[in-house]
Scaffold this active site. Structure first.
Site, PDB file in Angstrom:
ATOM      1  N   GLY A   1      25.322  10.243  11.104  1.00 59.25           N
ATOM      2  CA  GLY A   1      24.172   9.351  11.070  1.00 59.25           C
ATOM      3  C   GLY A   1      24.518   7.881  11.053  1.00 59.25           C
ATOM      4  O   GLY A   1      24.336   7.164  12.035  1.00 59.25           O
TER       5      GLY A   1
ATOM      6  N   ASN B   1      21.815  12.541  12.715  1.00 60.81           N
ATOM      7  CA  ASN B   1      21.016  12.248  11.513  1.00 60.81           C
ATOM      8  C   ASN B   1      20.275  10.925  11.737  1.00 60.81           C
ATOM      9  O   ASN B   1      20.907   9.887  11.966  1.00 60.81           O
ATOM     10  CB  ASN B   1      21.984  12.158  10.320  1.00 60.81           C
ATOM     11  CG  ASN B   1      21.274  11.853   9.020  1.00 60.81           C
ATOM     12  OD1 ASN B   1      20.382  11.014   8.976  1.00 60.81           O
ATOM     13  ND2 ASN B   1      21.674  12.520   7.962  1.00 60.81           N
TER      14      ASN B   1
ATOM     15  N   HIS C   1      29.657  13.333   6.978  1.00 58.45           N
ATOM     16  CA  HIS C   1      29.644  12.168   6.099  1.00 58.45           C
ATOM     17  C   HIS C   1      30.727  11.159   6.455  1.00 58.45           C
ATOM     18  O   HIS C   1      31.904  11.432   6.337  1.00 58.45           O
ATOM     19  CB  HIS C   1      29.751  12.526   4.610  1.00 58.45           C
ATOM     20  CG  HIS C   1      29.098  11.489   3.765  1.00 58.45           C
ATOM     21  ND1 HIS C   1      27.818  11.608   3.279  1.00 58.45           N
ATOM     22  CD2 HIS C   1      29.516  10.263   3.394  1.00 58.45           C
ATOM     23  CE1 HIS C   1      27.503  10.518   2.625  1.00 58.45           C
ATOM     24  NE2 HIS C   1      28.509   9.687   2.677  1.00 58.45           N
TER      25      HIS C   1
ATOM     26  N   ARG D   1      14.892  12.509   0.807  1.00 56.26           N
ATOM     27  CA  ARG D   1      15.355  12.277  -0.568  1.00 56.26           C
ATOM     28  C   ARG D   1      14.179  12.272  -1.523  1.00 56.26           C
ATOM     29  O   ARG D   1      13.049  11.970  -1.142  1.00 56.26           O
ATOM     30  CB  ARG D   1      16.113  10.948  -0.654  1.00 56.26           C
ATOM     31  CG  ARG D   1      17.418  10.940   0.129  1.00 56.26           C
ATOM     32  CD  ARG D   1      18.180   9.669  -0.141  1.00 56.26           C
ATOM     33  NE  ARG D   1      18.732   9.676  -1.476  1.00 56.26           N
ATOM     34  CZ  ARG D   1      20.016   9.906  -1.758  1.00 56.26           C
ATOM     35  NH1 ARG D   1      20.883  10.118  -0.794  1.00 56.26           N
ATOM     36  NH2 ARG D   1      20.438   9.903  -3.001  1.00 56.26           N
TER      37      ARG D   1
ATOM     38  N   HIS E   1      17.376  13.847   5.947  1.00 52.01           N
ATOM     39  CA  HIS E   1      17.509  14.081   4.514  1.00 52.01           C
ATOM     40  C   HIS E   1      16.279  13.491   3.841  1.00 52.01           C
ATOM     41  O   HIS E   1      16.121  12.273   3.783  1.00 52.01           O
ATOM     42  CB  HIS E   1      18.787  13.409   4.007  1.00 52.01           C
ATOM     43  CG  HIS E   1      19.059  13.625   2.549  1.00 52.01           C
ATOM     44  ND1 HIS E   1      20.155  13.091   1.927  1.00 52.01           N
ATOM     45  CD2 HIS E   1      18.390  14.315   1.590  1.00 52.01           C
ATOM     46  CE1 HIS E   1      20.155  13.434   0.647  1.00 52.01           C
ATOM     47  NE2 HIS E   1      19.072  14.174   0.415  1.00 52.01           N
TER      48      HIS E   1
ATOM     49  N   GLU F   1      28.980  22.967   4.858  1.00 48.76           N
ATOM     50  CA  GLU F   1      29.316  21.700   5.511  1.00 48.76           C
ATOM     51  C   GLU F   1      30.314  21.019   4.597  1.00 48.76           C
ATOM     52  O   GLU F   1      30.027  20.796   3.411  1.00 48.76           O
ATOM     53  CB  GLU F   1      28.064  20.834   5.719  1.00 48.76           C
ATOM     54  CG  GLU F   1      28.411  19.514   6.389  1.00 48.76           C
ATOM     55  CD  GLU F   1      27.191  18.755   6.894  1.00 48.76           C
ATOM     56  OE1 GLU F   1      26.222  19.402   7.363  1.00 48.76           O
ATOM     57  OE2 GLU F   1      27.208  17.517   6.805  1.00 48.76           O
TER      58      GLU F   1
ATOM     59  N   THR G   1      24.946  10.244  -0.310  1.00 48.40           N
ATOM     60  CA  THR G   1      25.399  11.465  -0.987  1.00 48.40           C
ATOM     61  C   THR G   1      26.880  11.314  -1.305  1.00 48.40           C
ATOM     62  O   THR G   1      27.714  11.348  -0.411  1.00 48.40           O
ATOM     63  CB  THR G   1      25.157  12.683  -0.068  1.00 48.40           C
ATOM     64  OG1 THR G   1      23.826  12.592   0.428  1.00 48.40           O
ATOM     65  CG2 THR G   1      25.340  13.973  -0.814  1.00 48.40           C
TER      66      THR G   1
ATOM     67  N   ARG H   1      13.434   7.217   0.170  1.00 51.10           N
ATOM     68  CA  ARG H   1      13.883   5.855   0.515  1.00 51.10           C
ATOM     69  C   ARG H   1      14.027   5.655   2.019  1.00 51.10           C
ATOM     70  O   ARG H   1      13.984   4.541   2.491  1.00 51.10           O
ATOM     71  CB  ARG H   1      15.195   5.514  -0.197  1.00 51.10           C
ATOM     72  CG  ARG H   1      16.387   6.227   0.349  1.00 51.10           C
ATOM     73  CD  ARG H   1      17.649   5.766  -0.315  1.00 51.10           C
ATOM     74  NE  ARG H   1      17.697   6.192  -1.706  1.00 51.10           N
ATOM     75  CZ  ARG H   1      18.828   6.347  -2.385  1.00 51.10           C
ATOM     76  NH1 ARG H   1      19.981   6.077  -1.810  1.00 51.10           N
ATOM     77  NH2 ARG H   1      18.832   6.748  -3.635  1.00 51.10           N
TER      78      ARG H   1
ATOM     79  N   HIS I   1      18.702   6.669   9.056  1.00 52.41           N
ATOM     80  CA  HIS I   1      18.790   5.208   8.982  1.00 52.41           C
ATOM     81  C   HIS I   1      17.946   4.494  10.032  1.00 52.41           C
ATOM     82  O   HIS I   1      17.822   3.267   9.995  1.00 52.41           O
ATOM     83  CB  HIS I   1      20.246   4.767   8.947  1.00 52.41           C
ATOM     84  CG  HIS I   1      20.893   5.272   7.688  1.00 52.41           C
ATOM     85  ND1 HIS I   1      20.414   4.933   6.439  1.00 52.41           N
ATOM     86  CD2 HIS I   1      21.897   6.153   7.474  1.00 52.41           C
ATOM     87  CE1 HIS I   1      21.126   5.560   5.513  1.00 52.41           C
ATOM     88  NE2 HIS I   1      22.026   6.310   6.119  1.00 52.41           N
TER      89      HIS I   1
ATOM     90  N   GLU J   1      18.129  18.391   5.257  1.00 51.82           N
ATOM     91  CA  GLU J   1      18.989  18.228   4.086  1.00 51.82           C
ATOM     92  C   GLU J   1      18.109  18.055   2.863  1.00 51.82           C
ATOM     93  O   GLU J   1      17.170  17.241   2.871  1.00 51.82           O
ATOM     94  CB  GLU J   1      19.876  16.995   4.242  1.00 51.82           C
ATOM     95  CG  GLU J   1      20.946  17.157   5.297  1.00 51.82           C
ATOM     96  CD  GLU J   1      21.786  15.901   5.437  1.00 51.82           C
ATOM     97  OE1 GLU J   1      21.582  14.933   4.678  1.00 51.82           O
ATOM     98  OE2 GLU J   1      22.636  15.881   6.323  1.00 51.82           O
TER      99      GLU J   1
END
Ligand code: PXP
Length: 255
Positions: free
Chosen positions: A221, A12, A199, A50, A48, A156, A106, A54, A15, A75
């Site tokens: 990630g 992921n 996660h 969002r 992801h 997941e 999340t 962000r 970041h 995602e």
């Protein structure tokens, strides 16, 4: 005994975008990170998008899809806007996640049971377009059963609470959370679902979770990108892959 399936690593790159956005501009580029991740052994790339953009932005998703030669896992929140984008981008997979604007990340699993009627047409439209749908759910019997009723081919499992308990040294809570994950993975596999996890994973928790034979993909990630600051992206990915292989070897030994 059933044949042990290999386990894949989805990297992921959200970041990397977080870091880029801290200054504006283009550096570091998440598409470049995605390509480097694949070169280092990632089996897929996860982003992801969002609602508030962000970290990952629309253009990142399109560039990663066209420039990076690896399966893209998109995602997304279960909204009309994200459904439209997913259908345009046509990723290999879409993972439906809960999303609240104010959360830092999340925070919990999707309420697949309570939101059946909202989720059903979204799962159906993505599936009809040939996109493999996964639902990001807690290790909870009701939610796993609901995912199967929604005909999502994949779940997941949200392993964040377990990872946090491990890192904080809360042994009892960690054992309880891991028990839930194991039960959910077995239930999902018995219902014919493919099982992923993600996660909060670090090297140690990725190794432990890879010993569960039902789990065939991890999406990682934050820790991976954080570790890349110290050892580089390639090394960070290699260490994750090695940890996962060690865990898998334990699964093969019946641990
Ligand atoms: N899987 C899902 C569904 C997620 O929402 C996230 C966080 O965006 C991850 C995996 C990766 O979590 P982490 O960044 O903590 O490794």
């Amino acid at each position: 005994m059933a044949e042990l399936k290999p386990i894949r690593l989805g990297v992921n790159v959200d970041h990397v975008a977080t870091l880029r956005n801290a200054r504006g501009g283009r550096h570091p580029d998440p598409a470049r990170a995605a390509a480097a991740a694949v070169a280092a052994g990632a089996d897929g790339v996860t982003v992801h998008l969002r609602e508030d953009r962000r970290h990952i932005r629309d253009d990142d998703v399109r560039r990663i899809k066209t420039e990076v030669n690896a399966p893209l896992n998109f995602e997304m929140a279960a909204t009309e806007e994200m459904l439209r984008i997913a259908l345009q981008v046509d990723p290999h997979a879409a993972c439906i996640v809960p999303e609240r604007r104010e959360e830092r990340t999340t925070e919990g699993g999707l309420d697949a049971a309570g939101q059946h009627n909202h989720l059903a047409p979204i799962v159906a439209k993505l599936s009809d377009a040939g996109i493999r749908v996964s639902l990001f759910v807690a290790g909870d019997e009701r939610q796993v059963a609901a995912a199967a009723r929604l005909r999502a081919p994949v779940i997941e499992i949200h392993v964040g609470a377990w990872c946090e308990a491990v890192v904080d040294g809360h042994k009892q809570a960690a054992e309880m959370e891991l028990g839930r994950i194991v039960a959910a993975a077995r239930q999902a596999a018995s219902l014919g679902l493919e099982v992923h996890a993600g996660h909060g994973l670090d090297f140690a928790t990725a190794e432990t979770i890879s010993a569960l034979p039902e789990i065939v993909e991890l999406n990682i990630g934050h820790f991976l990108v954080g570790e890349a600051v110290f050892v580089g992206l390639e090394q960070s990915i290699r260490r994750f892959k090695a940890a996962m292989q060690r865990g898998r070897a334990r699964a093969g030994a019946g641990a």
